[in-house]
Scaffold this active site. Structure first.
Site, mmCIF file in Angstrom:
data_model
loop_
_atom_site.group_PDB
_atom_site.id
_atom_site.type_symbol
_atom_site.label_atom_id
_atom_site.label_comp_id
_atom_site.label_asym_id
_atom_site.label_seq_id
_atom_site.Cartn_x
_atom_site.Cartn_y
_atom_site.Cartn_z
ATOM 1 N N SER A 186 28.248 42.455 48.865
ATOM 2 C CA SER A 186 28.803 41.205 48.372
ATOM 3 C C SER A 186 27.880 40.046 48.768
ATOM 4 C CB SER A 186 30.237 41.035 48.871
ATOM 5 O OG SER A 186 30.931 40.046 48.159
ATOM 6 N N GLU A 313 35.615 45.585 40.211
ATOM 7 C CA GLU A 313 35.396 44.711 41.359
ATOM 8 C C GLU A 313 36.572 43.781 41.630
ATOM 9 O OE1 GLU A 313 32.802 44.635 43.402
ATOM 10 O OE2 GLU A 313 31.069 45.463 42.342
ATOM 11 N N HIS A 409 36.298 46.159 44.553
ATOM 12 C CA HIS A 409 35.367 45.565 45.504
ATOM 13 C C HIS A 409 35.634 46.100 46.907
ATOM 14 C CE1 HIS A 409 32.405 42.477 46.334
ATOM 15 N NE2 HIS A 409 33.154 41.905 47.245
#
Length: 501
Positions: A186, A313, A409
């Protein structure tokens, strides 16, 4: 006795398993507070005797409370530390993997349970994780900054300092300073991409792994506008003296108030949908260009790159309440307008998801906007400029007692580290792992270890903009409800260097 000698002194670790030693909380730079606040990182002080390395160091200032992770307490200052896991305490020259945590440049730490390096050490790596400055302390722009006084991108400069520590000290832990891979997730993955184009980081690592790299960098104008908002929320003038007079705790609280204001105001533009105040600043100095532009110019071609993103995600950000709930066609159209998305992009997703609710269309577009499409472009541009780039996606899904467990995610990180059995990670992976999950984790750990060792994760690199994409799944993932792979042509008119104001 598991004692290691670093340039600053000796440190004692502990047996993380029968085959690996862990050494935690080793300072790589001086505490960045007091007279050192808002400055580039300075060398850590030496110590006498043997330092205890059995506990993580304090985390950087933040308000987040993450499952299984420590919280920050005002007064915690020695936040620039590294942790090492080694399978070769007696010496050797093993490949090194340095991990940078994510958290929107605002939260997170190396002490999260996903990031335990024991399994990767068993695979033959010396693993280094680290804390660095985040939030305003790490990425807020101090007016009149630049140079050595109050530089931009202090969090990135911390990462460079940590990599220099690795170069000078990792041999004592059995690692090879000439075979270093830097990896992140990320905002940590986006930091990896920034390091690839930073002159100060050149030569400090040789390969890069970016899982779900987040797209925006900020111009100085955007960063300065954010500083004015945060300073006003803290009741301080937006000057170096005014900001320094606000405690780290006060700036964390002020940042949270600014974020809350964006969340509450649907008319506040692109930041409304998932407010993130901080990002690397295109300062014309330490970070002169955004990663995509730097890759186009070929400045990164000497570093092998492995990129991964998950197929769903933004479903995690929706589940934890980070992302705005967009449930009407009108709000979806405003979302596209606020991000300057081209006509037809949302319609293209809608055509591919004809029976999906508006929320799912929004999450699919948002996930590709922030993570998926950006990661694809990083790999492709690196390859087109002559670098070796490998592309993969994580699509492990399963049916759980509470419904579909999505490939969202962060779900890929416990698999890549091989850390599936810690109950604190059950939310990320959707409950207790299955034998198929463990088999997938072994494959992903092997890919990371092989890439760090040789630059070959187990499938061919991209050839320009084409080539194989490795899909990580268990082989029996349910397909119902999966968003379709994005038609890349829909993104042709979207640029990613900076966040729209």
């Amino acid at each position: 006795m598991d004692v290691f000698t670093t340039e600053n002194g000796s440190v004692r670790g502990f047996r993380a398993s029968a085959d690996a030693v862990a050494v935690l909380g080793i300072p790589y730079a001086a505490p960045p507070f007091g007279a050192n606040r808002f400055r580039a990182p300075l060398p850590a002080a030496a110590w006498t005797g043997v330092r205890d390395g059995t506990a993580f160091g304090p985390i950087a200032p933040q308000s987040a409370r993450l499952p299984g992770a420590p919280v920050w307490s005002p007064g915690d200052e020695d936040v620039l530390t590294v942790n090492v896991w080694t399978p070769s305490p007696g010496g050797g020259r093993l490949p090194v993997l340095v991990w940078i945590h994510g958290g929107a440049y605002t939260f997170g730490s190396s002490a999260q349970p996903d990031f335990d390096g024991t399994v990767l050490a068993h695979a033959g790596l010396v693993v280094v994780t680290l804390n660095h400055r985040i939030g305003f302390e790490g990425f807020g722009r101090v007016p009149g900054g630049g140079g050595t006084a109050h530089p931009d991108n202090r969090g990135l400069l911390d990462l460079v300092a940590a990599l220099r520590w690795v170069r000078g000290n990792i041999a004592a832990f059995g690692g090879d300073p000439d075979n270093v891979t830097v990896a992140g997730h990320s905002s940590g993955a986006a930091s990896v991409a920034c390091l690839m184009v930073m002159d100060r980081a050149r030569g400090l690592f040789h390969r890069a792994i970016a899982h779900s790299p987040a797209s925006p960098c900020h111009t100085r104008d955007i960063a300065e506008a954010t500083t004015r908002e945060v300073a006003a929320a803290a009741g301080r003038p937006a000057t170096p003296e005014g900001l320094a007079s606000a405690s780290p705790q006060a700036l964390v609280a002020a940042s949270d108030r600014v974020v809350d204001g964006y969340r509450r105001d649907p008319a506040s533009g692109s930041r409304h949908y998932d407010p993130s105040l901080y990002a690397p600043v295109l300062d014309g100095d330490f970070l002169p260009t955004d990663p995509l532009t730097g890759m186009d110019a070929g400045t990164t071609r000497g570093v092998d790159l492995l990129v991964c993103h998950t197929t769903e995600e933004y479903w995690l950000l929706d589940a934890v309440g980070s992302s705005a709930k967009i449930t009407t066609e009108g709000r979806l159209a405003l979302f596209a307008q606020d991000f300057g998305l081209p006509d037809g992009l949302v319609a293209g997703y809608r055509a591919a998801m004809p029976h999906a609710p508006v929320l799912d269309v929004y999450l699919a577009v948002f996930g590709d906007l922030v993570f998926g499409e950006y990661g694809n472009r990083l790999a492709e541009r690196h390859a087109r400029a002559g670098g070796r780039a490998f592309l993969s996606r994580f699509d492990r899904r399963r049916s759980g007692p509470d419904g579909l467990v999505r490939a969202w995610h962060c779900a890929d990180v416990p698999f890549a580290f091989g850390n599936l059995d810690d109950e604190r990670l059950a939310f990320l992976i959707g409950g207790a792992p299955t034998p198929a999950d463990h088999a997938l984790a072994r494959r992903m750990v092997r890919a990371w270890a092989d890439f760090a060792a040789t630059g070959d994760p187990g499938w061919p690199p991209l050839d320009g903009s084409s080539g194989p994409v490795r899909t990580w799944d268990t082989g029996d993932s349910p397909t119902d409800g999966r968003p379709p792979a994005a038609d890349r042509a829909l993104w042709a008119g979207v640029d990613f260097p900076v966040l729209r104001p």
